[in-house]
Design a protein around this motif. Structure first.
Motif, PDB file in Angstrom:
ATOM      1  N   PHE A  72     -12.364   1.105 -51.956  1.00 44.73           N
ATOM      2  CA  PHE A  72     -13.398   1.457 -50.993  1.00 44.73           C
ATOM      3  C   PHE A  72     -14.557   2.196 -51.647  1.00 44.73           C
ATOM      4  N   ALA A  73     -14.233   3.066 -52.623  1.00 44.29           N
ATOM      5  CA  ALA A  73     -15.305   3.727 -53.363  1.00 44.29           C
ATOM      6  C   ALA A  73     -16.155   2.678 -54.062  1.00 44.29           C
ATOM      7  N   ALA A  74     -15.485   1.674 -54.633  1.00 44.64           N
ATOM      8  CA  ALA A  74     -16.215   0.647 -55.376  1.00 44.64           C
ATOM      9  C   ALA A  74     -17.064  -0.214 -54.450  1.00 44.64           C
ATOM     10  N   GLY A  76     -18.348   0.952 -51.697  1.00 44.30           N
ATOM     11  CA  GLY A  76     -19.424   1.843 -51.269  1.00 44.30           C
ATOM     12  C   GLY A  76     -20.577   1.865 -52.256  1.00 44.30           C
ATOM     13  N   THR A  77     -20.266   1.722 -53.539  1.00 42.52           N
ATOM     14  CA  THR A  77     -21.335   1.755 -54.537  1.00 42.52           C
ATOM     15  C   THR A  77     -21.898   0.366 -54.811  1.00 42.52           C
ATOM     16  N   GLU A  98     -16.340   5.186 -45.491  1.00 43.87           N
ATOM     17  CA  GLU A  98     -17.452   4.492 -46.137  1.00 43.87           C
ATOM     18  C   GLU A  98     -18.408   3.894 -45.110  1.00 43.87           C
ATOM     19  N   ARG A 103     -22.234   3.066 -46.268  1.00 45.99           N
ATOM     20  CA  ARG A 103     -22.122   2.387 -47.556  1.00 45.99           C
ATOM     21  C   ARG A 103     -21.315   1.090 -47.455  1.00 45.99           C
TER      22      ARG A 103
ATOM     23  N   TYR B  65     -24.721   9.483 -54.748  1.00 48.65           N
ATOM     24  CA  TYR B  65     -25.453   8.843 -53.655  1.00 48.65           C
ATOM     25  C   TYR B  65     -26.795   9.492 -53.337  1.00 48.65           C
ATOM     26  N   VAL B 208     -14.584   5.239 -61.108  1.00 49.56           N
ATOM     27  CA  VAL B 208     -15.027   4.122 -60.273  1.00 49.56           C
ATOM     28  C   VAL B 208     -16.392   4.419 -59.658  1.00 49.56           C
ATOM     29  N   ASN B 625      -9.858   8.500 -51.561  1.00 50.88           N
ATOM     30  CA  ASN B 625     -11.051   8.681 -52.394  1.00 50.88           C
ATOM     31  C   ASN B 625     -11.464  10.132 -52.523  1.00 50.88           C
TER      32      ASN B 625
END
Lengths: 323, 663
Positions: A72-74, A76-77, A98, A103, B65, B208, B625
């Motif tokens: 999910f972090a990946a 988001g970016t 997210e 994101r 961000y 990540v 996360n």
């Protein structure tokens, strides 16, 4: 740097677009779409089906392995772009974090629903005939125990963070159960395999659709049914225990969504239409997984075979803009 | 009084020893009484907890961000542009090897057919070191082809072949830099310790968000883990270059650069080679973990097999990882030891470069064969061999035969040993442990070690992770005890018997690279999800350094000393107890030290079985996360390792001084 500046520009344009109706004739970018590859069969086949269909409408696709934790972090970016299976029970928290931060976006739900709850293989009913009713857990607590939990029954749960409400559910329903947390799905089913071979009693966390159900037939334990407004969690006075919340089972029809990177629809508008249209039913998912788990195909072959045998459905998903 | 001086004089030594024991008893008593009256001593009060993890989360949100520099100018950039730019650069060599080994170059040229790679491996081995190496290298690749893991292996190989040089050159650069200045060394030593002892799971989330997912970020994660041992070896090697050698070099008028490249590095070659070996082993050990952040290949295939409980398949894939490690290790070691070849420039090119010419011929012939015979390009599945049935059968057999026997053992261990020890560790009041560690540090290494040790033990309490940390202490100390005893015995026997020694070293090499994920499953099929399973899963990996260092220590005892003690008429038992073991003690202590680090490394992986320690905290943080939580728990594990490392090292130094051994 140049690429990032165009992203910034796109963001400005996007905010302008929000107030105007969506224009589907916009060109898809030629950037590669990265589809997430997790480590269970149905997801792997679905990811490859999606990949093959996206390639059919002219996109470049890469299937990238990622684990359910970091993905999910990946997304988001913007490093990964599409997840074909977002599970309500185990992923809702990370996913909505997210989405709320703007994101990631929700690309719609599959018809298939999911269920994640306490479960047992059928032979346990011979040991504890009152099942699947949850009250039977107390009646045969002794029989379902192991030395370190005795006299309580042992419930093999997933990792602590998957279903933290289990602790409160046990208290609210007055169950004589001790939770033992497995650290991963492998641990859950490794133990199930060992127990099933010897017909030893076991109550564990499981979900559907899952290959386990085909290999080891079993049932979910029936707790008091969760209400639609989720009062069971928010309102202590609801349910069998008037003083405590969480006196119910998990949601029976949990969602199974497609999750995408927030800029997916602006970067590849046509591909996004296709992703939105893709809709798997429970049977379709089972069939896709069975191609691997039962017929022994590898995941690429399984995706090909699935598309071949479901050509009409696939055709109906193809958006206008691709024709 | 400085405790170190007191060692040399027996009377004071006894008195200070008594004082220290008295102090320890006082601390325990006071802690016991205080914790039963003051609640803040029993459990660290929640309002004292410092919310560092929230600050870290905030920081990462901001840097990834939010923040932008030079907004509005043409140079506007975000911090992630730099990290992403770095990844983009790393992708170039990766894309090349990926095309070479499995993707092919566009539609023009296919990837190397398996017969080419196998034939070249035979040739390369022969060129470097003759028949033996040739067979090892060739058969390794033949295994990968015949056992149907070719594609995944080549994906892994394409990554490893870039990662190992990357890790090794970073390690060499850092090692040289550190050897230049004591101040740089003081900075990097603790940083290395943290990098090495922090479980990789803990820094996956930050990697990540900063670097994305895929092969390049996986390389960076691997480097964090694998560079320190390389840099340390290089540094150690350079330090141990005798002064006379440097003097001799200087007298011949070499420039500083020549001194480094022509004198120091060649002299330190053997130690640097140990570093290369460690770099390769660590890189391969990370292959499975790296697949969690997007590295494709054997690691990701292996996790998929395990998820479907296909143990046989997973074992085959695990062995493929070991095979790649062995081939690379043998080739690189042999290459570094290869004597230079002098060429006769008058000969024609082909005769000057016979191996290169053969390689060219192989390339041409095999490509032509592969063009006409598709089986030579990729071996179809029906032609591959599989040992899955055998492995599945073996695992089933172990499970069937042992299950009933081990149940009483399991229940006894859990109820009578593990659970009581766990409850004991969790019940220790935090001030007691902090003070005891401080006292121990002071006893062995003076106030510096005392303060740093105590602070590192205090850290988990301030971060609000005391209970999981003490659970980790309990698991790791039990695993360490078992590993130290069994590893020492195995090492002792292996040092006395050549054949056994070879087997033991082979065992160590195997289990250092064989993915530990695989034996989690058979272990928990026998012992169910419990702390016992988690500890047992740690053992196979954590016992390896103990065996290695015990053998090393005993073999290093100089034959003169053994000979002279023999002349004094000692029995072999006396010799072992009074001569060999005391002299080998520093190496053995190093082994214990490494066992602790290896056990701590396994904490995160063993938590996949199901534990309540810091490993579980890290895994929980990964699923949400939570960068801060993961890093903080990682630091707690690192600090446990470093604190025990410092105390053990100080104690070893005392012992060495006492024995008159100086480095």
């Amino acid at each position: 740097m140049k690429i990032k500046n165009t992203t910034a520009l796109q963001l400005i344009l996007a905010s302008a677009l929000l107030s105007t109706p969506f224009v589907s004739s916009a060109e898809d970018s030629s950037d590669v779409i990265k589809v997430i590859d997790n480590n269970w069969s149905s997801q792997k086949v679905l990811a490859r089906v999606a990949g093959a269909l996206l390639e059919k409408i002219g996109r470049d696709v890469e299937i990238v392995p990622a684990d359910t934790q970091g993905q999910f972090a990946a997304m988001g970016t913007g490093d990964l772009h599409l997840q074909m299976e977002v599970w309500e029970g185990s992923m809702a928290a990370s996913f909505s974090k997210e989405v709320d931060a703007g994101r990631m976006a929700d690309a719609g739900s599959h018809t298939a629903t999911t269920r994640e709850d306490w479960w047992y293989p059928n032979y346990v009913e011979e040991i504890c005939p009152g099942l699947p009713d949850y009250k039977a857990l107390n009646d045969c607590a002794e029989k379902l125990s192991v030395p370190e939990t005795a006299p309580n029954a042992r419930y093999l749960a997933g990792p602590v963070d998957w279903h933290p409400e289990d602790v409160e559910r046990i208290k609210a329903l007055g169950l004589n159960v001790t939770i033992v947390n497995a650290g991963s799905a492998d641990a859950l089913f490794g133990e199930l395999k060992s127990a099933a071979k010897r017909k030893e009693p076991i109550i564990l966390f499981n979900w559907a659709p899952n290959w386990v159900g085909a290999a080891y037939p079993g049932k979910f334990i029936e707790f008091p049914r969760r209400d639609d407004e989720n009062k069971c969690v928010t309102d202590p006075s609801w349910g069998v225990n008037p003083d405590m919340a969480n006196d119910c089972g998990a949601a029976v029809g949990g969602y199974l969504k497609k999750g995408v990177w927030s800029d997916f629809s602006k970067t590849w508008p046509c591909a996004y239409k296709l992703v939105e249209n893709m809709d798997f039913t429970g049977e379709m998912i089972d069939a896709a997984a069975a191609l691997v788990d039962v017929d022994g195909l590898d995941h690429d072959e399984a995706a090909e075979a699935w598309i071949e045998s479901n050509q009409d459905i696939v055709d109906s998903w193809m958006p206008e803009c691709s024709k | 009084m400085d405790s170190r001086n007191s060692i040399n004089s027996p009377t004071i030594f006894n008195i200070t020893t008594k004082v220290f024991w008295l102090a320890a008893v006082l601390i325990v008593l006071a802690g016991w009484i205080a914790s039963s009256t003051i609640p803040a001593f029993k459990e660290f009060p929640e309002e004292w907890i410092f919310p560092l993890k929230d600050y870290i989360d905030r920081f990462f949100e901001w840097i990834v961000y939010e923040v932008k520099f030079f907004v509005g100018t043409f140079a506007e950039f975000k911090p992630t542009d730099i990290t992403r730019g770095f990844v983009a650069v790393m992708k170039f060599p990766l894309e090349f090897t990926e095309s070479l080994f499995f993707n092919g170059f566009g539609k023009i040229l296919p990837p190397l057919p398996w017969i080419t790679v196998v034939a070249l491996a035979f040739l390369l081995g022969y060129w470097i070191a003759g028949l033996r190496t040739s067979l090892i290298a060739g058969f390794s690749f033949l295994y990968l082809a015949l056992f149907g893991v070719w594609k995944a292996s080549m994906e892994t190989f394409a990554l490893v072949i870039i990662t190992v040089p990357f890790v090794f050159s970073l390690g060499v650069i850092l090692g040289i830099w550190i050897s230049k200045s004591a101040r740089v060394e003081r900075f990097w030593t603790p940083v290395f310790s943290i990098m090495q002892s922090m479980p990789p799971f803990a820094y996956f989330v930050p990697i990540v968000v900063l670097y994305g997912v895929g092969d390049a970020p996986a390389m960076i994660a691997t480097a964090v883990f694998a560079v320190p041992p390389v840099a340390r070896s290089v540094f150690l090697g350079l330090k141990s270059v005798p002064n006379d050698v440097i003097e001799a070099g200087l007298m011949m008028g070499v420039t500083p650069r020549q001194l480094l490249w022509r004198v120091q590095l060649p002299t330190a070659r053997n130690t640097i080679l140990v570093g290369l070996n460690q770099g390769i082993m660590m890189t391969l050990a990370m292959i499975v973990l790296a697949s969690l952040i997007g590295a494709s290949g054997l690691g990701s295939k292996l996790l998929t097999s395990l998820q479907g409980l296909k143990i046989g398949q997973a074992i085959e894939q695990g062995i493929a990882i070991v095979v790649i490690a062995v081939a690379l290790d043998q080739l690189s070691q042999a290459y570094a030891n290869k004597p230079p070849v002098y060429k006769d420039r008058t000969l024609p090119w082909i005769k000057q470069h016979p191996y290169l010419s053969i390689a060219g011929a192989i390339l041409l012939v095999t490509f032509i064969i592969a063009y006409f015979v598709p089986e030579a390009q990729v071996l179809p599945r029906k032609l591959t061999i599989t040992t899955r049935k055998f492995w599945n059968g073996s695992v089933e057999w172990i499970d069937d035969t042992l299950y009933d026997t081990v149940q009483p053992f399991r229940n006894f261990m859990l109820l009578k040993i593990l659970i009581p020890v766990r409850d004991f560790c969790r019940a220790i009041p935090w001030p007691t442990l902090v003070l005891l560690v401080g006292l121990l540090g002071y006893r062995f290494g003076g106030y510096k070690i005392a303060i740093s040790g105590a602070l590192m033990i205090l850290f988990p309490a301030i971060m609000g992770l005391w209970t999981p940390t003490m659970t980790t202490v309990y698991m790791v100390s039990l695993s360490t005890c078992i590993c130290v005893v069994s590893g020492f015995l195995i090492g002792l026997l292996s040092a006395k018997n050549k054949l056994l020694g070879k087997i033991s070293i082979g065992f160590c090499n195997f289990f250092q690279t064989f993915p530990s994920f695989i034996y989690l499953i058979p272990v928990l099929m026998l012992f169910k999800v419990s702390d016992l399973s988690a500890i047992l899963a740690m053992l196979l990996f954590a016992v390896t350094p103990m065996i290695r260092y015990t053998i090393l220590g005993l073999n290093n005892v100089s034959s003169n000393i053994i000979e002279s003690s023999r002349q004094m008429g000692t029995t072999s038992w006396q010799r072992l107890l009074k001569v060999e073991l005391p002299i080998a003690l520093p190496e053995i202590m190093l082994g214990i030290n490494q066992v602790i680090f290896y056990s701590l490394f396994m904490v995160a992986i063993a938590s996949l079985i199901g534990t309540q320690d810091l490993g579980a905290v890290i895994n929980g943080a990964r699923s949400g996360n939570k960068v801060g939580q993961a890093l903080i728990a990682g630091f707690c594990i690192a600090f446990l390792g470093i604190a025990s490392d410092r105390i053990i090292m100080a104690w070893t130094k005392l012992k060495k001084d006492k024995l008159g051994i100086r480095e």
